[in-house]
Design a protein around this motif. Sequence first.
Motif, PDB file in Angstrom:
ATOM      1  N   THR A   3       0.856  -1.176   0.000  1.00 54.86           N
ATOM      2  CA  THR A   3       0.000   0.000   0.000  1.00 54.86           C
ATOM      3  C   THR A   3       0.896   1.231   0.000  1.00 54.86           C
ATOM      4  OG1 THR A   3      -0.067   0.139   2.407  1.00 54.86           O
ATOM      5  CG2 THR A   3      -1.750  -1.239   1.341  1.00 54.86           C
ATOM      6  N   ARG A   4       0.316   2.361  -0.329  1.00 55.73           N
ATOM      7  CA  ARG A   4       1.105   3.594  -0.318  1.00 55.73           C
ATOM      8  C   ARG A   4       1.689   3.869   1.064  1.00 55.73           C
ATOM      9  NH1 ARG A   4      -1.342   8.418  -3.906  1.00 55.73           N
ATOM     10  NH2 ARG A   4      -1.301   7.329  -5.890  1.00 55.73           N
ATOM     11  N   GLY A   5       0.897   3.615   2.087  1.00 53.57           N
ATOM     12  CA  GLY A   5       1.367   3.848   3.449  1.00 53.57           C
ATOM     13  C   GLY A   5       2.534   2.955   3.815  1.00 53.57           C
ATOM     14  N   ALA A   6       2.454   1.680   3.435  1.00 52.62           N
ATOM     15  CA  ALA A   6       3.538   0.747   3.748  1.00 52.62           C
ATOM     16  C   ALA A   6       4.818   1.138   3.014  1.00 52.62           C
ATOM     17  CB  ALA A   6       3.133  -0.675   3.384  1.00 52.62           C
ATOM     18  N   VAL A   7       4.683   1.534   1.759  1.00 56.73           N
ATOM     19  CA  VAL A   7       5.852   1.965   0.990  1.00 56.73           C
ATOM     20  C   VAL A   7       6.440   3.229   1.600  1.00 56.73           C
ATOM     21  CG1 VAL A   7       6.613   2.830  -1.256  1.00 56.73           C
ATOM     22  CG2 VAL A   7       5.101   0.847  -1.140  1.00 56.73           C
ATOM     23  N   LEU A   8       5.592   4.163   2.011  1.00 59.00           N
ATOM     24  CA  LEU A   8       6.062   5.395   2.633  1.00 59.00           C
ATOM     25  C   LEU A   8       6.813   5.090   3.924  1.00 59.00           C
ATOM     26  CD1 LEU A   8       6.200   8.478   2.756  1.00 59.00           C
ATOM     27  CD2 LEU A   8       3.974   8.440   3.905  1.00 59.00           C
ATOM     28  N   VAL A   9       6.265   4.238   4.764  1.00 53.51           N
ATOM     29  CA  VAL A   9       6.925   3.870   6.020  1.00 53.51           C
ATOM     30  C   VAL A   9       8.260   3.188   5.738  1.00 53.51           C
ATOM     31  CG1 VAL A   9       6.763   2.373   8.056  1.00 53.51           C
ATOM     32  CG2 VAL A   9       4.805   3.772   7.380  1.00 53.51           C
ATOM     33  N   ASN A  11      10.145   3.581   3.116  1.00 45.89           N
ATOM     34  CA  ASN A  11      11.071   4.609   2.620  1.00 45.89           C
ATOM     35  C   ASN A  11      11.588   5.481   3.758  1.00 45.89           C
ATOM     36  OD1 ASN A  11      10.967   3.793  -0.042  1.00 45.89           O
ATOM     37  ND2 ASN A  11       9.324   5.197  -0.582  1.00 45.89           N
ATOM     38  N   ILE A  12      10.722   5.831   4.689  1.00 40.85           N
ATOM     39  CA  ILE A  12      11.157   6.653   5.826  1.00 40.85           C
ATOM     40  C   ILE A  12      12.166   5.893   6.678  1.00 40.85           C
ATOM     41  CG2 ILE A  12      10.381   7.662   8.022  1.00 40.85           C
ATOM     42  CD1 ILE A  12       7.771   8.462   6.532  1.00 40.85           C
ATOM     43  N   ILE A  13      11.884   4.637   6.972  1.00 45.07           N
ATOM     44  CA  ILE A  13      12.799   3.830   7.780  1.00 45.07           C
ATOM     45  C   ILE A  13      14.139   3.665   7.063  1.00 45.07           C
ATOM     46  CG2 ILE A  13      13.211   1.503   8.701  1.00 45.07           C
ATOM     47  CD1 ILE A  13      10.160   1.431   9.318  1.00 45.07           C
ATOM     48  N   LEU A  16      16.029   7.027   7.147  1.00 46.10           N
ATOM     49  CA  LEU A  16      16.609   7.286   8.466  1.00 46.10           C
ATOM     50  C   LEU A  16      17.830   6.403   8.713  1.00 46.10           C
ATOM     51  CD1 LEU A  16      13.349   7.636  10.605  1.00 46.10           C
ATOM     52  CD2 LEU A  16      14.999   9.444  10.055  1.00 46.10           C
ATOM     53  N   ALA A  17      17.734   5.136   8.326  1.00 50.20           N
ATOM     54  CA  ALA A  17      18.872   4.220   8.503  1.00 50.20           C
ATOM     55  C   ALA A  17      20.064   4.682   7.658  1.00 50.20           C
ATOM     56  CB  ALA A  17      18.467   2.796   8.126  1.00 50.20           C
ATOM     57  N   LEU A  18      19.791   5.070   6.422  1.00 55.63           N
ATOM     58  CA  LEU A  18      20.878   5.540   5.552  1.00 55.63           C
ATOM     59  C   LEU A  18      21.510   6.802   6.124  1.00 55.63           C
ATOM     60  CD1 LEU A  18      22.494   5.269   2.932  1.00 55.63           C
ATOM     61  CD2 LEU A  18      20.744   6.660   1.832  1.00 55.63           C
ATOM     62  N   GLY A  19      20.692   7.740   6.563  1.00 53.84           N
ATOM     63  CA  GLY A  19      21.216   8.962   7.167  1.00 53.84           C
ATOM     64  C   GLY A  19      22.070   8.680   8.385  1.00 53.84           C
ATOM     65  N   PHE A  20      21.617   7.743   9.219  1.00 53.60           N
ATOM     66  CA  PHE A  20      22.371   7.360  10.408  1.00 53.60           C
ATOM     67  C   PHE A  20      23.734   6.782  10.031  1.00 53.60           C
ATOM     68  CE2 PHE A  20      23.582   4.131  13.530  1.00 53.60           C
ATOM     69  CZ  PHE A  20      23.616   4.890  14.694  1.00 53.60           C
ATOM     70  N   VAL A  21      23.722   5.852   9.081  1.00 53.85           N
ATOM     71  CA  VAL A  21      24.969   5.199   8.670  1.00 53.85           C
ATOM     72  C   VAL A  21      25.915   6.208   8.018  1.00 53.85           C
ATOM     73  CG1 VAL A  21      25.951   3.490   7.086  1.00 53.85           C
ATOM     74  CG2 VAL A  21      23.980   2.895   8.484  1.00 53.85           C
TER      75      VAL A  21
END
Length: 138
Positions: A3-9, A11-13, A16-21
């Motif tokens: 669903t759009r919501g699942a894809v959005l979540v 992508n956000i996760i 955030l993981a990429l930014g952290f790394v």
Amino acid sequence: MRTRGAVLVANIITGLALGFVVTNIGFGDYTELNRMFTFQDPRMLYAFAGAVAIIVVIFTVVGVRRTPGRIHGGVIPGAVLFGTGWAISGGCPAIPIIQVASGYLPALVTIAGVMVGMWLCRWANARFFQLDRGSCGL
């Protein structure tokens, strides 16, 4: 089922993981990037090369194939401008976003420069060059 919501979540996760790394590796730090580009410290260069090697192996295992694209006259000057901008500003277009999120507000100037540069590229291409956009996404 996606669903759009699942894809959005997802992508956000992932973002955030990429930014952290990326932040913890040092790619968000101008001093670290400057030391890499001036070959004072090869650690960042090795991290970048290692990431490229890992993704090549993953793409090979998964079977990802590059979409054939056309190389046009703007590729080489564009690559030179991109690399020069990265060396001067301390990051590719994604890094200033990480820098701002880390509290380094002068990166807002870099983000503004990226936006103006994108606008100038589209304007110059439409007015002067009319280069085939192909897979470059001008």
